[in-house]
Design a protein around this motif. Structure first.
Motif, PDB file in Angstrom:
ATOM      1  N   MET B  94       0.844  -1.205   0.000  1.00 40.85           N
ATOM      2  CA  MET B  94       0.000   0.000   0.000  1.00 40.85           C
ATOM      3  C   MET B  94       0.873   1.245   0.000  1.00 40.85           C
ATOM      4  SD  MET B  94      -3.086  -0.418   2.663  1.00 40.85           S
ATOM      5  CE  MET B  94      -2.572  -1.742   3.724  1.00 40.85           C
ATOM      6  N   GLN B  96       1.081   5.438   0.924  1.00 36.42           N
ATOM      7  CA  GLN B  96       0.612   6.115   2.142  1.00 36.42           C
ATOM      8  C   GLN B  96      -0.857   6.525   2.071  1.00 36.42           C
ATOM      9  OE1 GLN B  96       1.824  10.200   3.594  1.00 36.42           O
ATOM     10  NE2 GLN B  96       3.291   8.842   4.588  1.00 36.42           N
ATOM     11  N   PHE B  99      -3.005   3.592   2.564  1.00 34.46           N
ATOM     12  CA  PHE B  99      -2.912   3.158   3.963  1.00 34.46           C
ATOM     13  C   PHE B  99      -3.844   4.004   4.850  1.00 34.46           C
ATOM     14  CE2 PHE B  99      -0.436   3.229   8.084  1.00 34.46           C
ATOM     15  CZ  PHE B  99      -0.754   1.927   8.446  1.00 34.46           C
ATOM     16  N   ILE B 100      -3.811   5.324   4.637  1.00 36.55           N
ATOM     17  CA  ILE B 100      -4.675   6.202   5.443  1.00 36.55           C
ATOM     18  C   ILE B 100      -6.150   5.921   5.134  1.00 36.55           C
ATOM     19  CG2 ILE B 100      -5.350   8.619   5.842  1.00 36.55           C
ATOM     20  CD1 ILE B 100      -2.388   9.320   5.436  1.00 36.55           C
ATOM     21  N   ILE B 103      -7.119   2.757   6.890  1.00 38.23           N
ATOM     22  CA  ILE B 103      -7.320   2.953   8.342  1.00 38.23           C
ATOM     23  C   ILE B 103      -8.676   3.591   8.592  1.00 38.23           C
ATOM     24  CG2 ILE B 103      -6.523   4.132  10.433  1.00 38.23           C
ATOM     25  CD1 ILE B 103      -3.747   4.202   9.229  1.00 38.23           C
ATOM     26  N   ASN B 104      -8.980   4.634   7.802  1.00 33.75           N
ATOM     27  CA  ASN B 104     -10.250   5.335   8.018  1.00 33.75           C
ATOM     28  C   ASN B 104     -11.441   4.407   7.782  1.00 33.75           C
ATOM     29  OD1 ASN B 104      -9.447   7.937   8.833  1.00 33.75           O
ATOM     30  ND2 ASN B 104      -8.826   8.402   6.744  1.00 33.75           N
ATOM     31  N   CYS B 119      -2.579   0.508  13.464  1.00 34.95           N
ATOM     32  CA  CYS B 119      -2.077   1.388  14.533  1.00 34.95           C
ATOM     33  C   CYS B 119      -0.688   0.932  14.967  1.00 34.95           C
ATOM     34  CB  CYS B 119      -3.024   1.377  15.728  1.00 34.95           C
ATOM     35  SG  CYS B 119      -4.560   2.188  15.360  1.00 34.95           S
ATOM     36  N   ARG B 121       1.430  -0.541  13.193  1.00 32.08           N
ATOM     37  CA  ARG B 121       2.373  -0.192  12.130  1.00 32.08           C
ATOM     38  C   ARG B 121       2.802   1.274  12.242  1.00 32.08           C
ATOM     39  NH1 ARG B 121       4.122  -2.670   7.695  1.00 32.08           N
ATOM     40  NH2 ARG B 121       4.571  -1.388   5.891  1.00 32.08           N
ATOM     41  N   ILE B 122       1.869   2.130  12.603  1.00 31.52           N
ATOM     42  CA  ILE B 122       2.211   3.555  12.767  1.00 31.52           C
ATOM     43  C   ILE B 122       3.092   3.719  14.006  1.00 31.52           C
ATOM     44  CG2 ILE B 122       1.278   5.872  13.148  1.00 31.52           C
ATOM     45  CD1 ILE B 122      -1.328   4.789  11.823  1.00 31.52           C
TER      46      ILE B 122
END
Lengths: 311, 203
Positions: B94, B96, B99-100, B103-104, B119, B121-122
Protein backbone atom coordinates in the motif's frame (compact mmCIF):
# COMPACT_ATOMS: atom_id res chain seq x y z
CA UNK A 1 5.55 3.33 2.25
CA UNK A 2 7.16 6.70 2.98
CA UNK A 3 9.05 6.90 6.32
CA UNK A 4 7.05 10.03 7.19
CA UNK A 5 3.42 9.91 8.16
CA UNK A 6 0.80 12.65 8.65
CA UNK A 7 -0.29 11.43 12.07
CA UNK A 8 -2.79 14.20 12.70
CA UNK A 9 -4.84 13.22 9.66
CA UNK A 10 -6.04 10.14 11.54
CA UNK A 11 -9.37 10.12 13.37
CA UNK A 12 -9.17 10.62 17.15
CA UNK A 13 -10.19 7.03 17.96
CA UNK A 14 -7.40 5.65 15.78
CA UNK A 15 -4.90 8.13 17.23
CA UNK A 16 -5.87 6.94 20.68
CA UNK A 17 -5.04 3.35 19.61
CA UNK A 18 -1.69 4.47 18.21
CA UNK A 19 -0.87 6.19 21.52
CA UNK A 20 -1.80 3.01 23.38
CA UNK A 21 0.69 1.07 21.26
CA UNK A 22 3.56 3.30 22.40
CA UNK A 23 5.41 2.84 25.65
CA UNK A 24 5.17 5.61 28.24
CA UNK A 25 8.49 7.26 27.40
CA UNK A 26 7.68 7.29 23.68
CA UNK A 27 4.32 8.83 24.46
CA UNK A 28 5.94 11.56 26.57
CA UNK A 29 8.43 12.32 23.78
CA UNK A 30 5.65 12.35 21.19
CA UNK A 31 3.61 14.78 23.28
CA UNK A 32 6.46 17.30 23.02
CA UNK A 33 6.27 17.31 19.21
CA UNK A 34 3.50 19.91 18.98
CA UNK A 35 0.63 21.45 20.84
CA UNK A 36 -1.90 19.65 18.63
CA UNK A 37 -0.29 16.29 19.33
CA UNK A 38 -0.21 16.94 23.06
CA UNK A 39 -3.87 18.00 22.93
CA UNK A 40 -4.75 14.73 21.17
CA UNK A 41 -2.79 12.75 23.77
CA UNK A 42 -4.56 14.70 26.48
CA UNK A 43 -7.94 13.87 24.91
CA UNK A 44 -7.05 10.16 24.95
CA UNK A 45 -5.79 10.29 28.55
CA UNK A 46 -8.67 8.31 29.99
CA UNK A 47 -7.77 5.36 27.75
CA UNK A 48 -4.07 5.71 28.54
CA UNK A 49 -1.78 3.59 30.66
CA UNK A 50 -1.88 4.14 34.41
CA UNK A 51 1.49 5.26 35.64
CA UNK A 52 3.18 5.65 39.01
CA UNK A 53 5.09 8.90 39.35
CA UNK A 54 7.74 8.47 42.01
CA UNK A 55 9.24 11.67 43.38
CA UNK A 56 12.78 10.52 44.04
CA UNK A 57 14.94 13.55 44.81
CA UNK A 58 14.18 17.18 45.55
CA UNK A 59 12.55 18.44 42.34
CA UNK A 60 15.34 16.89 40.30
CA UNK A 61 14.41 13.30 39.57
CA UNK A 62 11.02 11.88 38.71
CA UNK A 63 10.60 8.19 37.97
CA UNK A 64 7.63 7.37 35.77
CA UNK A 65 6.71 3.69 35.55
CA UNK A 66 3.77 1.77 34.18
CA UNK A 67 1.54 0.19 36.82
CA UNK A 68 2.81 -3.28 35.92
CA UNK A 69 6.40 -1.96 36.22
CA UNK A 70 7.24 -3.18 32.69
CA UNK A 71 8.13 0.29 31.54
CA UNK A 72 10.11 2.98 33.34
CA UNK A 73 11.69 6.27 32.38
CA UNK A 74 13.20 9.19 34.25
CA UNK A 75 12.62 12.90 33.98
CA UNK A 76 15.54 14.91 35.30
CA UNK A 77 15.13 18.59 36.11
CA UNK A 78 18.14 20.90 36.07
CA UNK A 79 18.81 24.60 36.33
CA UNK A 80 19.04 26.24 32.96
CA UNK A 81 22.57 27.56 32.50
CA UNK A 82 23.72 27.85 28.92
CA UNK A 83 21.46 24.94 27.97
CA UNK A 84 20.09 26.79 24.97
CA UNK A 85 23.51 26.86 23.25
CA UNK A 86 23.96 23.09 23.19
CA UNK A 87 23.10 21.70 19.71
CA UNK A 88 21.76 18.47 21.23
CA UNK A 89 19.24 20.40 23.28
CA UNK A 90 15.96 21.34 21.64
CA UNK A 91 13.19 23.66 22.76
CA UNK A 92 9.73 22.24 23.36
CA UNK A 93 6.56 23.58 24.93
CA UNK A 94 5.61 22.30 28.39
CA UNK A 95 2.72 23.97 30.19
CA UNK A 96 2.89 27.05 27.92
CA UNK A 97 6.61 27.48 28.49
CA UNK A 98 9.45 26.91 26.06
CA UNK A 99 11.76 24.47 27.79
CA UNK A 100 15.20 23.22 26.68
CA UNK A 101 15.04 19.42 26.55
CA UNK A 102 17.77 16.83 26.19
CA UNK A 103 17.04 13.14 25.59
CA UNK A 104 19.56 10.51 26.51
CA UNK A 105 19.75 6.86 27.45
CA UNK A 106 19.14 7.67 31.11
CA UNK A 107 16.01 9.72 30.54
CA UNK A 108 14.70 13.09 29.52
CA UNK A 109 16.42 16.12 30.97
CA UNK A 110 14.53 19.40 31.25
CA UNK A 111 16.14 22.74 32.06
CA UNK A 112 14.30 25.32 34.15
CA UNK A 113 15.02 28.79 35.43
CA UNK A 114 13.12 27.94 38.61
CA UNK A 115 13.54 24.30 39.57
CA UNK A 116 10.60 24.03 41.97
CA UNK A 117 8.27 25.72 39.49
CA UNK A 118 9.56 23.49 36.70
CA UNK A 119 9.05 20.41 38.83
CA UNK A 120 5.39 21.33 39.38
CA UNK A 121 4.94 22.06 35.66
CA UNK A 122 6.26 18.57 34.87
CA UNK A 123 3.80 16.97 37.30
CA UNK A 124 0.92 18.93 35.75
CA UNK A 125 2.09 17.95 32.28
CA UNK A 126 2.29 14.26 33.24
CA UNK A 127 -1.24 14.46 34.59
CA UNK A 128 -2.44 15.53 31.16
CA UNK A 129 -0.76 12.61 29.40
CA UNK A 130 -1.31 9.72 31.79
CA UNK A 131 -3.59 8.62 34.57
CA UNK A 132 -1.13 9.15 37.40
CA UNK A 133 -0.77 7.94 40.93
CA UNK A 134 2.06 9.50 42.89
CA UNK A 135 4.55 7.83 45.12
CA UNK A 136 7.20 8.82 47.65
CA UNK A 137 8.85 5.51 48.38
CA UNK A 138 11.94 6.76 50.14
CA UNK A 139 10.94 7.77 53.65
CA UNK A 140 13.95 10.09 53.89
CA UNK A 141 12.48 12.28 51.14
CA UNK A 142 9.43 13.42 53.17
CA UNK A 143 10.91 16.74 54.20
CA UNK A 144 11.81 17.53 50.60
CA UNK A 145 8.21 17.25 49.50
CA UNK A 146 6.45 18.65 52.55
CA UNK A 147 4.61 21.25 50.47
CA UNK A 148 4.22 19.14 47.36
CA UNK A 149 2.45 16.32 49.22
CA UNK A 150 -0.33 18.60 50.45
CA UNK A 151 -0.56 20.38 47.10
CA UNK A 152 -1.10 17.08 45.30
CA UNK A 153 -3.64 15.86 47.86
CA UNK A 154 -5.47 19.19 47.58
CA UNK A 155 -5.84 18.43 43.86
CA UNK A 156 -7.47 15.12 44.91
CA UNK A 157 -4.60 13.19 43.28
CA UNK A 158 -3.97 9.68 44.45
CA UNK A 159 -0.84 8.31 46.06
CA UNK A 160 0.20 4.73 45.40
CA UNK A 161 2.68 4.96 48.26
CA UNK A 162 3.28 7.79 50.70
CA UNK A 163 6.11 7.57 53.20
CA UNK A 164 6.21 10.15 55.95
CA UNK A 165 9.05 10.44 58.41
CA UNK A 166 7.84 12.82 61.11
CA UNK A 167 11.29 12.98 62.67
CA UNK A 168 12.53 14.85 59.62
CA UNK A 169 9.75 17.43 59.46
CA UNK A 170 9.99 20.97 60.74
CA UNK A 171 6.27 21.37 61.18
CA UNK A 172 4.79 17.93 61.78
CA UNK A 173 1.35 19.21 62.77
CA UNK A 174 0.98 21.33 59.65
CA UNK A 175 1.66 18.47 57.25
CA UNK A 176 -0.44 15.98 59.19
CA UNK A 177 -3.39 18.40 59.37
CA UNK A 178 -3.27 18.71 55.60
CA UNK A 179 -2.85 14.98 54.97
CA UNK A 180 -4.93 13.29 57.67
CA UNK A 181 -8.39 13.93 56.24
CA UNK A 182 -7.33 12.93 52.72
CA UNK A 183 -5.94 9.50 53.50
CA UNK A 184 -8.67 7.95 51.37
CA UNK A 185 -6.52 9.06 48.44
CA UNK A 186 -3.54 7.07 49.72
CA UNK A 187 -3.15 3.40 48.87
CA UNK A 188 -0.17 2.58 51.06
CA UNK A 189 0.89 4.84 53.95
CA UNK A 190 4.19 4.32 55.69
CA UNK A 191 4.85 6.30 58.85
CA UNK A 192 7.95 6.68 60.95
CA UNK A 193 7.39 8.69 64.09
CA UNK A 194 9.87 8.40 66.89
CA UNK A 195 10.03 12.05 67.83
CA UNK A 196 7.11 12.21 70.22
CA UNK A 197 4.66 13.35 67.53
CA UNK A 198 1.33 11.53 67.76
CA UNK A 199 -0.68 11.62 64.54
CA UNK A 200 -4.46 11.66 64.97
CA UNK A 201 -6.37 9.71 62.34
CA UNK A 202 -9.60 11.06 60.86
CA UNK A 203 -9.50 8.80 57.78
CA UNK A 204 -7.57 5.71 56.76
CA UNK A 205 -5.47 4.69 53.77
CA UNK A 206 -5.91 1.26 52.18
CA UNK A 207 -2.74 -0.07 53.79
CA UNK A 208 -0.79 1.24 56.73
CA UNK A 209 2.67 0.48 57.99
CA UNK A 210 4.00 2.21 61.10
CA UNK A 211 7.54 1.93 62.37
CA UNK A 212 7.81 3.05 65.99
CA UNK A 213 4.09 2.58 66.63
CA UNK A 214 4.18 2.83 70.45
CA UNK A 215 1.60 5.62 70.20
CA UNK A 216 -0.81 3.56 68.08
CA UNK A 217 -3.28 2.49 70.73
CA UNK A 218 -5.75 -0.38 70.84
CA UNK A 219 -8.55 2.14 70.22
CA UNK A 220 -6.87 3.16 66.97
CA UNK A 221 -6.36 -0.44 65.95
CA UNK A 222 -10.01 -1.29 66.58
CA UNK A 223 -11.13 1.66 64.42
CA UNK A 224 -8.67 0.99 61.60
CA UNK A 225 -10.32 0.07 58.27
CA UNK A 226 -7.14 -0.78 56.34
CA UNK A 227 -6.63 -4.02 54.40
CA UNK A 228 -3.08 -4.36 55.65
CA UNK A 229 -1.96 -3.18 59.08
CA UNK A 230 1.68 -3.46 60.00
CA UNK A 231 2.84 -2.15 63.37
CA UNK A 232 6.49 -2.16 64.40
CA UNK A 233 7.73 -1.22 67.88
CA UNK A 234 4.20 -1.50 69.25
CA UNK A 235 3.24 -1.60 72.94
CA UNK A 236 0.13 -3.73 72.37
CA UNK A 237 -0.23 -6.65 74.79
CA UNK A 238 -1.80 -10.10 74.68
CA UNK A 239 -5.11 -8.80 76.03
CA UNK A 240 -5.19 -6.19 73.22
CA UNK A 241 -4.62 -8.91 70.65
CA UNK A 242 -7.37 -10.98 72.26
CA UNK A 243 -9.79 -8.08 71.89
CA UNK A 244 -8.65 -7.46 68.31
CA UNK A 245 -9.08 -11.09 67.22
CA UNK A 246 -12.46 -11.36 68.98
CA UNK A 247 -13.63 -8.29 67.09
CA UNK A 248 -12.49 -9.86 63.81
CA UNK A 249 -14.29 -13.14 64.67
CA UNK A 250 -17.56 -11.30 65.21
CA UNK A 251 -17.37 -9.51 61.85
CA UNK A 252 -15.10 -6.58 62.69
CA UNK A 253 -12.26 -5.46 60.41
CA UNK A 254 -14.27 -6.32 57.27
CA UNK A 255 -11.44 -5.23 54.94
CA UNK A 256 -8.56 -6.84 56.78
CA UNK A 257 -6.32 -9.16 54.79
CA UNK A 258 -3.10 -8.97 56.75
CA UNK A 259 -2.23 -7.90 60.29
CA UNK A 260 1.35 -7.81 61.54
CA UNK A 261 2.29 -6.62 65.01
CA UNK A 262 5.75 -6.51 66.56
CA UNK A 263 5.61 -5.72 70.25
CA UNK A 264 7.84 -6.35 73.22
CA UNK A 265 4.65 -6.66 75.28
CA UNK A 266 3.47 -9.78 73.44
CA UNK A 267 4.40 -12.53 75.89
CA UNK A 268 4.27 -16.28 75.64
CA UNK A 269 3.21 -16.51 79.28
CA UNK A 270 0.80 -13.58 79.17
CA UNK A 271 -2.99 -13.49 79.00
CA UNK A 272 -4.61 -16.04 76.70
CA UNK A 273 -5.75 -14.98 73.25
CA UNK A 274 -9.06 -16.50 72.07
CA UNK A 275 -8.74 -18.81 75.06
CA UNK A 276 -5.34 -20.13 73.94
CA UNK A 277 -1.79 -19.51 75.08
CA UNK A 278 0.22 -17.53 72.55
CA UNK A 279 2.30 -20.46 71.32
CA UNK A 280 -0.82 -22.61 70.93
CA UNK A 281 -2.02 -20.11 68.35
CA UNK A 282 1.00 -20.66 66.13
CA UNK A 283 -0.07 -22.13 62.78
CA UNK A 284 -3.73 -22.19 63.89
CA UNK A 285 -6.49 -21.45 61.41
CA UNK A 286 -9.28 -19.45 63.00
CA UNK A 287 -12.69 -18.63 61.54
CA UNK A 288 -15.18 -15.82 61.81
CA UNK A 289 -18.33 -16.78 63.71
CA UNK A 290 -20.43 -16.66 60.53
CA UNK A 291 -17.89 -18.93 58.79
CA UNK A 292 -17.35 -16.50 55.92
CA UNK A 293 -13.61 -16.00 56.47
CA UNK A 294 -10.68 -17.86 57.86
CA UNK A 295 -7.26 -16.66 58.93
CA UNK A 296 -3.92 -18.29 59.53
CA UNK A 297 -1.95 -17.14 62.56
CA UNK A 298 1.81 -17.06 62.65
CA UNK A 299 3.62 -16.42 65.93
CA UNK A 300 7.22 -15.41 66.55
CA UNK A 301 9.23 -13.82 69.30
CA UNK A 302 7.21 -10.71 70.26
CA UNK A 303 5.38 -10.97 66.95
CA UNK A 304 1.99 -12.05 65.67
CA UNK A 305 0.88 -12.17 62.04
CA UNK A 306 -2.56 -12.98 60.70
CA UNK A 307 -3.42 -13.64 57.03
CA UNK A 308 -7.09 -13.66 56.11
CA UNK A 309 -8.68 -15.62 53.28
CA UNK A 310 -12.33 -15.76 52.29
CA UNK A 311 -14.13 -19.04 51.81
CA UNK B 1 -28.70 -8.24 -1.64
CA UNK B 2 -27.88 -11.74 -0.50
CA UNK B 3 -27.62 -14.99 -2.40
CA UNK B 4 -29.71 -17.86 -1.00
CA UNK B 5 -26.84 -20.22 -0.28
CA UNK B 6 -25.71 -21.64 3.05
CA UNK B 7 -24.78 -19.01 5.64
CA UNK B 8 -21.02 -19.36 5.07
CA UNK B 9 -21.53 -18.75 1.34
CA UNK B 10 -23.86 -15.78 1.71
CA UNK B 11 -22.64 -12.88 -0.40
CA UNK B 12 -23.46 -9.24 0.10
CA UNK B 13 -23.24 -6.47 -2.44
CA UNK B 14 -21.19 -3.47 -1.34
CA UNK B 15 -21.54 -0.07 -2.96
CA UNK B 16 -18.55 2.30 -3.08
CA UNK B 17 -18.37 6.09 -3.44
CA UNK B 18 -18.14 5.70 -7.25
CA UNK B 19 -21.49 3.89 -7.24
CA UNK B 20 -19.79 0.61 -8.19
CA UNK B 21 -20.87 -2.61 -6.50
CA UNK B 22 -18.97 -5.77 -5.70
CA UNK B 23 -19.46 -8.99 -3.71
CA UNK B 24 -18.17 -9.67 -0.21
CA UNK B 25 -18.75 -12.89 1.70
CA UNK B 26 -20.89 -12.80 4.82
CA UNK B 27 -18.04 -14.35 6.79
CA UNK B 28 -15.72 -11.50 5.82
CA UNK B 29 -18.34 -8.85 6.48
CA UNK B 30 -19.06 -10.22 9.93
CA UNK B 31 -15.60 -9.01 11.01
CA UNK B 32 -17.04 -5.52 10.77
CA UNK B 33 -18.82 -4.60 13.98
CA UNK B 34 -20.53 -1.77 12.13
CA UNK B 35 -22.02 -4.26 9.65
CA UNK B 36 -23.02 -6.59 12.49
CA UNK B 37 -24.81 -3.78 14.28
CA UNK B 38 -26.55 -2.42 11.19
CA UNK B 39 -27.36 -5.30 8.86
CA UNK B 40 -26.64 -8.70 10.35
CA UNK B 41 -30.06 -9.24 11.87
CA UNK B 42 -32.23 -7.26 9.50
CA UNK B 43 -30.43 -8.18 6.26
CA UNK B 44 -30.03 -5.90 3.27
CA UNK B 45 -32.44 -5.61 0.35
CA UNK B 46 -30.03 -3.92 -1.99
CA UNK B 47 -26.34 -3.08 -2.09
CA UNK B 48 -24.94 -1.95 1.27
CA UNK B 49 -23.87 1.64 0.76
CA UNK B 50 -20.41 2.32 2.16
CA UNK B 51 -20.29 5.33 -0.07
CA UNK B 52 -17.82 7.38 1.98
CA UNK B 53 -15.05 5.08 0.70
CA UNK B 54 -13.85 4.36 -2.80
CA UNK B 55 -13.91 0.96 -4.41
CA UNK B 56 -10.14 0.40 -4.20
CA UNK B 57 -10.11 1.10 -0.46
CA UNK B 58 -13.14 -1.08 0.30
CA UNK B 59 -11.75 -3.93 -1.81
CA UNK B 60 -8.46 -3.69 0.07
CA UNK B 61 -10.24 -3.75 3.45
CA UNK B 62 -12.41 -6.73 2.51
CA UNK B 63 -9.42 -8.50 0.98
CA UNK B 64 -8.00 -8.44 4.49
CA UNK B 65 -11.27 -9.64 5.99
CA UNK B 66 -11.60 -12.48 3.46
CA UNK B 67 -8.05 -13.55 4.26
CA UNK B 68 -8.57 -13.57 8.02
CA UNK B 69 -11.89 -15.44 7.89
CA UNK B 70 -10.21 -18.71 8.82
CA UNK B 71 -7.81 -17.23 11.37
CA UNK B 72 -8.39 -17.73 15.05
CA UNK B 73 -10.63 -15.25 16.83
CA UNK B 74 -9.02 -11.90 17.39
CA UNK B 75 -7.43 -11.70 20.83
CA UNK B 76 -6.01 -8.20 21.13
CA UNK B 77 -3.22 -6.39 19.33
CA UNK B 78 -0.32 -8.39 17.97
CA UNK B 79 3.24 -7.17 17.87
CA UNK B 80 4.37 -6.31 14.35
CA UNK B 81 6.99 -9.06 14.55
CA UNK B 82 4.20 -11.61 14.92
CA UNK B 83 2.52 -10.65 11.65
CA UNK B 84 2.45 -13.32 8.97
CA UNK B 85 4.20 -12.95 5.60
CA UNK B 86 0.80 -12.39 4.00
CA UNK B 87 -0.01 -9.59 6.48
CA UNK B 88 3.34 -7.91 5.86
CA UNK B 89 2.87 -8.07 2.08
CA UNK B 90 -0.64 -6.73 2.48
CA UNK B 91 0.67 -3.63 4.28
CA UNK B 92 3.85 -3.23 2.24
CA UNK B 93 2.10 -3.00 -1.09
CA UNK B 94 0.00 0.00 0.00
CA UNK B 95 1.15 3.55 -0.60
CA UNK B 96 0.61 6.12 2.14
CA UNK B 97 -2.64 7.49 0.75
CA UNK B 98 -4.15 4.03 0.46
CA UNK B 99 -2.91 3.16 3.96
CA UNK B 100 -4.68 6.20 5.44
CA UNK B 101 -7.85 5.42 3.48
CA UNK B 102 -7.73 1.82 4.71
CA UNK B 103 -7.32 2.95 8.34
CA UNK B 104 -10.25 5.34 8.02
CA UNK B 105 -12.48 2.71 6.40
CA UNK B 106 -11.42 0.05 8.88
CA UNK B 107 -12.14 2.47 11.72
CA UNK B 108 -15.61 3.24 10.33
CA UNK B 109 -16.38 -0.42 9.71
CA UNK B 110 -14.96 -1.19 13.17
CA UNK B 111 -12.76 -4.08 12.08
CA UNK B 112 -10.71 -4.48 15.27
CA UNK B 113 -7.97 -6.70 13.94
CA UNK B 114 -7.17 -4.57 10.88
CA UNK B 115 -7.39 -1.26 12.76
CA UNK B 116 -5.14 -2.58 15.49
CA UNK B 117 -2.50 -3.82 13.02
CA UNK B 118 -2.58 -0.47 11.22
CA UNK B 119 -2.08 1.39 14.53
CA UNK B 120 0.76 -0.91 15.48
CA UNK B 121 2.37 -0.19 12.13
CA UNK B 122 2.21 3.56 12.77
CA UNK B 123 3.50 3.13 16.32
CA UNK B 124 6.44 1.23 14.88
CA UNK B 125 7.43 4.31 12.86
CA UNK B 126 7.76 6.24 16.13
CA UNK B 127 9.28 3.54 18.30
CA UNK B 128 12.81 4.11 19.63
CA UNK B 129 12.95 7.68 18.34
CA UNK B 130 13.56 10.94 20.19
CA UNK B 131 11.21 13.91 19.86
CA UNK B 132 13.21 15.54 17.08
CA UNK B 133 13.14 12.35 15.02
CA UNK B 134 9.43 11.90 15.74
CA UNK B 135 8.74 15.41 14.45
CA UNK B 136 10.36 14.42 11.16
CA UNK B 137 8.29 11.23 10.96
CA UNK B 138 4.97 12.91 11.62
CA UNK B 139 5.92 15.79 9.31
CA UNK B 140 5.54 18.65 11.74
CA UNK B 141 7.62 21.81 11.82
CA UNK B 142 10.02 21.93 14.78
CA UNK B 143 9.70 24.58 17.52
CA UNK B 144 12.81 26.29 16.13
CA UNK B 145 11.32 26.33 12.64
CA UNK B 146 8.07 27.73 13.98
CA UNK B 147 9.97 30.39 15.94
CA UNK B 148 12.02 31.33 12.85
CA UNK B 149 8.86 31.45 10.73
CA UNK B 150 7.17 33.67 13.28
CA UNK B 151 10.17 36.04 13.32
CA UNK B 152 10.13 36.32 9.54
CA UNK B 153 6.41 37.05 9.62
CA UNK B 154 6.85 39.69 12.30
CA UNK B 155 9.61 41.30 10.25
CA UNK B 156 7.43 41.27 7.15
CA UNK B 157 4.50 42.75 9.02
CA UNK B 158 6.69 45.49 10.55
CA UNK B 159 8.14 46.37 7.14
CA UNK B 160 4.69 46.47 5.56
CA UNK B 161 3.39 48.65 8.36
CA UNK B 162 6.26 51.08 7.83
CA UNK B 163 5.56 51.29 4.10
CA UNK B 164 1.86 51.81 4.74
CA UNK B 165 2.51 54.57 7.27
CA UNK B 166 4.91 56.34 4.95
CA UNK B 167 2.47 56.12 2.06
CA UNK B 168 -0.34 57.41 4.22
CA UNK B 169 1.87 60.32 5.35
CA UNK B 170 2.69 61.21 1.74
CA UNK B 171 -0.96 60.94 0.80
CA UNK B 172 -1.97 63.32 3.60
CA UNK B 173 0.51 65.96 2.40
CA UNK B 174 -0.79 65.62 -1.14
CA UNK B 175 -4.39 65.73 0.07
CA UNK B 176 -4.17 69.35 1.22
CA UNK B 177 -2.81 70.54 -2.10
CA UNK B 178 -4.90 68.72 -4.61
CA UNK B 179 -8.43 69.13 -5.86
CA UNK B 180 -11.27 66.74 -4.93
CA UNK B 181 -10.67 64.11 -7.69
CA UNK B 182 -7.06 63.89 -6.54
CA UNK B 183 -8.20 63.52 -2.89
CA UNK B 184 -10.32 60.60 -4.00
CA UNK B 185 -7.29 59.12 -5.71
CA UNK B 186 -5.28 59.46 -2.50
CA UNK B 187 -8.05 57.83 -0.50
CA UNK B 188 -8.10 54.92 -2.94
CA UNK B 189 -4.32 54.56 -2.66
CA UNK B 190 -4.54 54.68 1.13
CA UNK B 191 -7.23 52.03 1.17
CA UNK B 192 -5.17 49.84 -1.11
CA UNK B 193 -2.10 50.22 1.09
CA UNK B 194 -4.06 49.50 4.24
CA UNK B 195 -5.47 46.35 2.65
CA UNK B 196 -1.99 45.33 1.59
CA UNK B 197 -0.70 45.88 5.13
CA UNK B 198 -3.53 43.86 6.59
CA UNK B 199 -2.96 41.00 4.17
CA UNK B 200 0.74 40.98 5.17
CA UNK B 201 -0.17 40.85 8.84
CA UNK B 202 -2.55 37.96 8.33
CA UNK B 203 -0.13 35.80 6.35
Amino acid sequence: MSPSFPLLRLPGVVLSDVFKSLDIEEKFKLSLCSKRISTQINNARLYSQNVIVDLCGLYQKIEVSSENNKDTFYILNFYECGARNNPDIHQYRIEERTVPVFSSGIGITLFWKNLREGFLFVLRYLLKIFQCKFSIKNICNTYLFENTISELLDLQLEFKKLSICFNLLKNQHLLWNQVSNKLGLVEDLEILSGSGFRPVFTSWPQEISITGSDWFTLEYLLECTCTTISLGGSLLENKDLDETLRKWKTGGFPNLKCLKINSQSIETTGTTILGMRLLELSGKVIQTDDGSKKATIDIGNGRIEMYVTSF
Amino acid sequence: MTSPASSSEVKYLIESSEGNTFDVSGAALRQSNTFNAMFLNIGADGPIPFTDYNEATLKKVFEYCEHSVNEENYSGPKHQDDLSKWDLNFFNEMDQKMFIDVINASNFLDIERLTSYCCERIARMLRGKNTQEMIKVITLPTAEELEAKQKVEEKKAAAAKKVAEKAAETAEKTETLEELPVQQLVQTTRNKLTRKYLSFSNE
